[in-house]
Design an enzyme around this catalytic site. Structure first.
Site, PDB file in Angstrom:
ATOM      1  N   GLY A 132       0.793  -1.219   0.000  1.00 18.59           N
ATOM      2  CA  GLY A 132       0.000   0.000   0.000  1.00 18.59           C
ATOM      3  C   GLY A 132       0.824   1.267   0.000  1.00 18.59           C
ATOM      4  N   GLY A 133       2.106   1.176  -0.359  1.00 20.99           N
ATOM      5  CA  GLY A 133       2.925   2.371  -0.482  1.00 20.99           C
ATOM      6  C   GLY A 133       3.156   3.103   0.814  1.00 20.99           C
ATOM      7  CB  SER A 211       3.704  -3.593  -2.771  1.00 19.74           C
ATOM      8  OG  SER A 211       3.799  -2.340  -3.385  1.00 19.74           O
TER       9      SER A 211
END
Length: 534
Positions: A132-133, A211
């Site tokens: 989710g960055g 991620s």
């Protein structure tokens, strides 16, 4: 503009939103849960046992980071009396979802899933760090029942602080830039203290993330504070060596070159600018920000995407440099990504009104590669692609994702055992439902439905061949957690990656050629990129 768009794309392309997952979900028969009580070091909890898996949801693993604990290292959870219900997920950490603020500061919860019946104990523990960055996501999105049941593993999915709450950095503030990382470490410490209560082995813990979760996993391998907490690691679409030339993360004119790990000074500069934006006087930023309500702080939320600081007590070295110099935990590693990482970002940016065109393609090249732009244009001419968007997405996938991942694999393999892969299902589901003028293929995060039931439901629309691939991937991942060697029933052997080679295991359904070796360097033109230089 670039930072605002980064937040939008991160929210849509780095993690699955609840609404999309529910819209695409396949219903399954509900079972009546039976109570299951476990005694933790902090008190007793009651979970649910449906005969297949036992789940414990919303377990607090640290005290709420609110009030005086806002922007403090996590504090061990306080004991409680009686039996606490652990049958519903805890609150997500504060974030924006669908344009609205959701979650809250009191968010340091985790879920745990274990097989109801296991043929062997103690079981390995897999700790999943969501993507989710560093702006969105939460552990309870990722239902691990298939992984726990099929692989006979315990899966722990914690939350961690996001945005300014997780990554603020100010002069004189201990823990600056790494509060979210500290939360992840606290969850790993909780596992050490409590795994045995669930039949787990605290001496066999695999950290796994995708991620931002993969970026965190790699960073933790370089953190002195993680020693003794991690026995194996899996990094999906996130490694220490990721870096994106200007505009290759998302194709907008003012998007600078990026890495996931700014220096502490850079992180402080972002934070001081955010404090000034919120009206805080110079030298009084911390007191001013601590007095701000959550809604006010959310005005600068997007400034803290991909903002995990190094040059700090938890990350003394830049993680990429730590990998290159062998200064990391030398545990077995699975590392890889998706074949078309950049496709979803380019399509998502186009949906936001910023398209790659034949007219701006050369400008993007010039901004990204300067004097080398003409060489890249000759290597990636528009005539080779069905659209300018696909051309730029391929540049992004190759230069920004695949080749840096390969570099990281080579650096790690010089010191430890690495199993390298690429998820390559060309017909992977479009999990964000992003309209696109070109096929999205194995875009960023499209591997997630193969491992998890997103928001609790198996993904609707996967073919029988894709479900078979999902079983094989879970087999590889969970056997690795058991023994450090990935194996799957009916699937090819997975040889360890050689530092001098560029062959990885390509993961795709049988109808597309099945699982087998692939020359990652050749496929993504890494020889060209390494010869081009920076």
């Amino acid at each position: 503009m670039a930072r605002r768009l980064l937040a939008v794309i991160a929210g849509g392309c780095l993690t699955m939103t609840a609404g999309v997952a529910q819209a695409a979900a396949r219903p399954h028969a509900e079972t009546k849960p039976q109570p299951s009580i476990v005694k933790l070091d902090s008190g007793r909890i009651r979970g649910s046992d449906d005969g297949t898996v036992t789940t414990y949801s919303g377990i607090p693993f640290a005290q709420p980071p609110v009030g005086k604990l806002r922007w403090k290292e996590p504090v061990r959870v306080a004991p409680w009396q009686g039996v606490a219900e652990a049958t519903k997920p805890g609150r997500p950490c504060t974030q924006v979802e669908g344009g609205k603020q959701v979650g809250g500061e009191d968010c340091l919860f985790l879920d745990l899933t274990a097989p109801a019946k296991a043929s062997r104990k103690p079981l390995p523990v897999m700790v999943w760090l969501h993507g989710g960055g560093f702006l969105t996501g939460y552990g309870s999105m990722y239902n691990a029942r298939r992984m726990a049941e099929q692989g006979e593993v315990i899966v722990v999915t914690p939350n961690y602080r996001l945005g300014p709450f997780g990554y603020l950095a100010l002069p004189g503030l201990p823990g600056s830039g790494t509060f979210g990382l500290a939360d992840q470490l606290e969850a790993l410490k909780w596992v050490q203290r409590n795994a045995a209560a669930f039949g787990g082995d605290p001496g066999n813990v695999t950290l796994i993330g995708q991620s931002a979760g993969g970026i965190s996993t790699c960073a933790l391998l370089t953190s002195p504070a993680a020693r003794g907490l991690i026995d194996k690691a899996v990094m999906q679409s996130g490694t220490c060596t990721l870096n994106w030339p200007a505009g290759t993360y998302i194709p907008v004119p003012d998007m600078p070159s990026m890495t996931p790990y700014p220096s502490l000074k850079t992180s402080r500069d972002f934070s001081l600018a955010a404090a000034k934006q919120l009206g805080c006087a110079a030298g009084k930023e911390l007191d001013c920000l601590r007095a701000k309500p959550v809604a006010e702080l959310m005005k600068v939320h997007e400034s803290f995407g991909l903002n995990l600081a190094y040059g700090t007590p938890l990350l003394p070295l830049e993680p990429a440099q730590a990998l290159r110099t062998g200064k990391f935990l030398r545990v077995p590693v699975i590392s890889g990504g998706t074949r078309s990482e950049g496709n979803g970002y380019v399509a998502g940016t186009a949906q936001a009104g910023i398209r790659v065109t034949a007219e701006n393609y050369p400008t993007l090249m010039k901004n990204a590669f300067g004097e080398q732009a003409d060489k890249v244009l000759r290597e990636y001419p528009l005539t080779d692609f069905s659209s300018p968007g696909l051309a730029w997405a391929t540049v992004s996938s190759d230069r920004g994702w695949a080749c840096p991942t390969l570099e990281g694999d080579e650096a790690m393999a010089a010191h430890t055992t690495v199993y390298a892969y690429e998820f390559a299902d060309a017909k992977a589901p479009n999990i964000f439902e992003t309209p696109s003028e070109f096929p999205l293929g194995a875009q960023h995060a499209s591997d997630l439905p193969y491992l998890f039931d997103l928001d609790g439901r198996p993904w609707d629309g996967l073919t029988s061949e894709q479900w078979r691939l999902a079983e094989q991937m879970i087999g590889y991942w969970t056997s690795f957690a058991h023994t450090g060697r990935p194996r799957a029933e009916g699937a090819p052997a997975w040889p360890a990656f050689k530092p001098s080679g560029q062959t990885v295991l390509s993961l795709k359904p049988a109808g597309q050629g099945g699982i087998g070796p692939d020359d990652l360097g050749k496929r993504h033109r890494c020889g060209f990129w390494s010869g081009l230089g920076d």
